[in-house]
Design a protein around this motif. Sequence first.
Motif, PDB file in Angstrom:
ATOM      1  N   UNK A 106       0.825  -1.197   0.000  1.00  0.00           N
ATOM      2  CA  UNK A 106       0.000   0.000   0.000  1.00  0.00           C
ATOM      3  C   UNK A 106       0.864   1.255   0.000  1.00  0.00           C
ATOM      4  N   UNK A 107       1.907   1.220   0.807  1.00  0.00           N
ATOM      5  CA  UNK A 107       2.801   2.369   0.897  1.00  0.00           C
ATOM      6  C   UNK A 107       3.381   2.665  -0.484  1.00  0.00           C
ATOM      7  N   UNK A 152      -0.651   3.616   8.528  1.00  0.00           N
ATOM      8  CA  UNK A 152      -0.172   2.275   8.215  1.00  0.00           C
ATOM      9  C   UNK A 152       0.315   1.605   9.497  1.00  0.00           C
ATOM     10  N   UNK A 153      -0.418   0.581   9.890  1.00  0.00           N
ATOM     11  CA  UNK A 153      -0.028  -0.087  11.133  1.00  0.00           C
ATOM     12  C   UNK A 153      -0.611  -1.496  11.150  1.00  0.00           C
ATOM     13  N   UNK A 154      -0.094  -2.281  12.063  1.00  0.00           N
ATOM     14  CA  UNK A 154      -0.582  -3.653  12.223  1.00  0.00           C
ATOM     15  C   UNK A 154      -1.047  -3.775  13.665  1.00  0.00           C
ATOM     16  N   UNK A 210     -16.415  -1.916   5.968  1.00  0.00           N
ATOM     17  CA  UNK A 210     -15.120  -2.358   6.501  1.00  0.00           C
ATOM     18  C   UNK A 210     -14.068  -1.286   6.231  1.00  0.00           C
ATOM     19  N   UNK A 211     -13.129  -1.098   7.142  1.00  0.00           N
ATOM     20  CA  UNK A 211     -12.017  -0.184   6.857  1.00  0.00           C
ATOM     21  C   UNK A 211     -11.067  -0.826   5.844  1.00  0.00           C
ATOM     22  N   UNK A 212     -10.200  -0.007   5.255  1.00  0.00           N
ATOM     23  CA  UNK A 212      -9.259  -0.556   4.280  1.00  0.00           C
ATOM     24  C   UNK A 212      -8.333  -1.576   4.959  1.00  0.00           C
ATOM     25  N   UNK A 213      -8.021  -2.641   4.237  1.00  0.00           N
ATOM     26  CA  UNK A 213      -7.060  -3.609   4.770  1.00  0.00           C
ATOM     27  C   UNK A 213      -7.722  -4.923   5.124  1.00  0.00           C
ATOM     28  N   UNK A 214      -7.021  -5.694   5.950  1.00  0.00           N
ATOM     29  CA  UNK A 214      -7.455  -7.051   6.228  1.00  0.00           C
ATOM     30  C   UNK A 214      -7.389  -7.319   7.726  1.00  0.00           C
ATOM     31  N   UNK A 215      -8.418  -7.992   8.215  1.00  0.00           N
ATOM     32  CA  UNK A 215      -8.364  -8.430   9.618  1.00  0.00           C
ATOM     33  C   UNK A 215      -8.643  -9.924   9.630  1.00  0.00           C
ATOM     34  N   UNK A 257       6.696  -1.536  10.249  1.00  0.00           N
ATOM     35  CA  UNK A 257       5.508  -0.768  10.619  1.00  0.00           C
ATOM     36  C   UNK A 257       5.228  -1.012  12.095  1.00  0.00           C
ATOM     37  N   UNK A 258       4.592  -0.052  12.735  1.00  0.00           N
ATOM     38  CA  UNK A 258       4.289  -0.273  14.152  1.00  0.00           C
ATOM     39  C   UNK A 258       3.366  -1.483  14.325  1.00  0.00           C
TER      40      UNK A 258
END
Length: 613
Positions: free
Chosen positions: A46-47, A63-65, A174-179, A210-211
């Motif tokens: 994504x970055x 951008x975080x996990x 849903x927010x962007x990304x994956x859970x 990434x954090x």
Amino acid sequence: MSAPEKHEFQAEIAQLLNIVIHSLYTDKEIFIRELISNAADATEKLKFLQTSGSAVFEPDRPLAISVTTDDTAHSISIADSGIGMTHDELVENLGTIAHSGSKAFLEQLKAGAGKPSSSGDPGIIGQFGVGFYSAFMVASKVTVFTRSFQPDETGWIWTSDGVSSYEIEPAADLPRGTKIVIQLAESDREYSRAHRVESIIKRYSNFVGFPIELNGSAVNTVSAIWTRNKSEVTDADYDEFYKFLGHDIDAPHYRLHFNADAPLAIRALLFVPKHSLEKPGMPKIESEIHLYCRRILIQSKARGLLPEWLRFVKGVVDSEDLPLNISRETMQDSALMQKLNKVLTARFLKFLDGEANGDPESYAGFFKEFGHFLKEGIVSDYAHREPLAKLLRYETSVSETPSALADYVARMPEDQKEIYYISGADRAACLASPYYEGLKAKSHEALFLHDPWDEFVMDQLREFDGRKLIAAEKAEIALEKTEDTLDDTAARLLCNFIKESLGDKVGDVRVSRRLVDSPAVVVESDKGMTSSMRRILKNLNRGEAPPFKQDLEINPNHPMMLGLENARKSQPELAKQVAEQVHDNALIAAGLLEDPQSMLKRMNALLEQLVTK
Ligand code: ADP
Ligand code: MG
């Protein structure tokens, strides 16, 4: 709302899942590493998209996990704000095997179908990129919530129990990304305990770029400085990183930070501590080089990355060319590992050479602590003998500060063809050695060896820069005859007499032309042997001497020998005792006297005769 669509897993996937779930039980915790690295990959992608100007859904979402554990519901979830997946990507990425490696894996598997899978190689997963499925080692159910970065897409929920099928249904908001939410199997509830999960993240994913948050608090605090440019990293950063990595309170003595592209993509950050932790008589230290692939730990204390004799080096090696979940078993003898080893060793030796020439004083400090390891390398590793020989430093008869063999060679006069060495506990012992007398008289320089290993090092090296390395004891030196020398006949008769007096205690007795102050020396009869090597071997073999005899060489210029030649005729009894004493004295000089008691008795008898005469 319509019913969720049901998909069967591709046949190979179902088989694969079965293997993954049942053959990896010893290393189950790596599922966290795998899911975090997938999350990191998605975030990295994504970055990249963002910096290259693509339109992105929710461009301001950081951008975080984030990892969340729920000890009551027995679940763990791993969420990222990365690129997410569309419906088709879900099917493609999580439902089919795309690459041929996994196909080959399944072929192998079918061939060995008789074996129960639980007894198979526990590292089997490692050889193929099947990271996502590792979640099913601990899950009774996996739910993936995902929303692609593409602005006009929508969200999806993917669920599976990992047996034969999965379901996909749309999801709004849903927010962007994956859970990824994992409902843990009863036997694996430990992975919903925050402490347990924290230590796993720290172990494998501490350096992810990434954090990573666990239940809201930051977990990865140390930055992967080996991936940064040297110019961006300060000495203080390096030192702090080393202290963290090496569990050391001191800053390192050396550090080497380098990148290579060919033959392998490598980023390495290696350190040499100030002090060696391996002490004589203690067990060998363990190598502490950790192997990473894009900041994710593959193996801590990876064996085989550097040769055994470089085990004092600590640090990090990161290679993009590694399959991320390669297993320990395959890692150790893989061709890849050997390639890495070759590149790293060559680079490190080149680095040391540069340091040795650039800052000799600092290098001397290093060599004092770690020279022993380099010597071990010379004795045990033929392939690196030559570069290692350049790194040796020895005190010599002309230089009290340790000198390189190349410096010795540069100082050699025309008529000197060989490099000489003498073993002795310290400088004084070497200077006083009878073996040094001839070299000194000829003004030949000698290396002074103080470490018992050195004899073996010289023996293995044999030569340096085309010059033979010769023990002083073996040097062929013929000094000029002096005025009051025993003539040849007298000398021969005296040698015969001494041999008769000593019997089996010596091999040959002959005249030497290289002694100045000493009346006699013992010399090994075997070509490959020296008296100090004999001393070492005797220690190693619990006192048992090597099976070769020692010869005795006498100094025909020495007044004692002139006197002995006279006494031989006038007082044969006394002369015999003196001959024995001369031999014992030579043994003492060589550090080889075995029986001081009988020597003392004789010595006292001789002294008595002297004072009562
Ligand atoms: P690998 O990571 O070696 O490709 P995995 O089984 O771990 O294999 O993942 C398969 C694929 O699923 C990935 O290549 C990626 O395309 C997709 N994927 C997995 N996790 C995520 C995620 N968190 N975000 C986006 N895509 C993902
Ligand atoms: Mg993966």
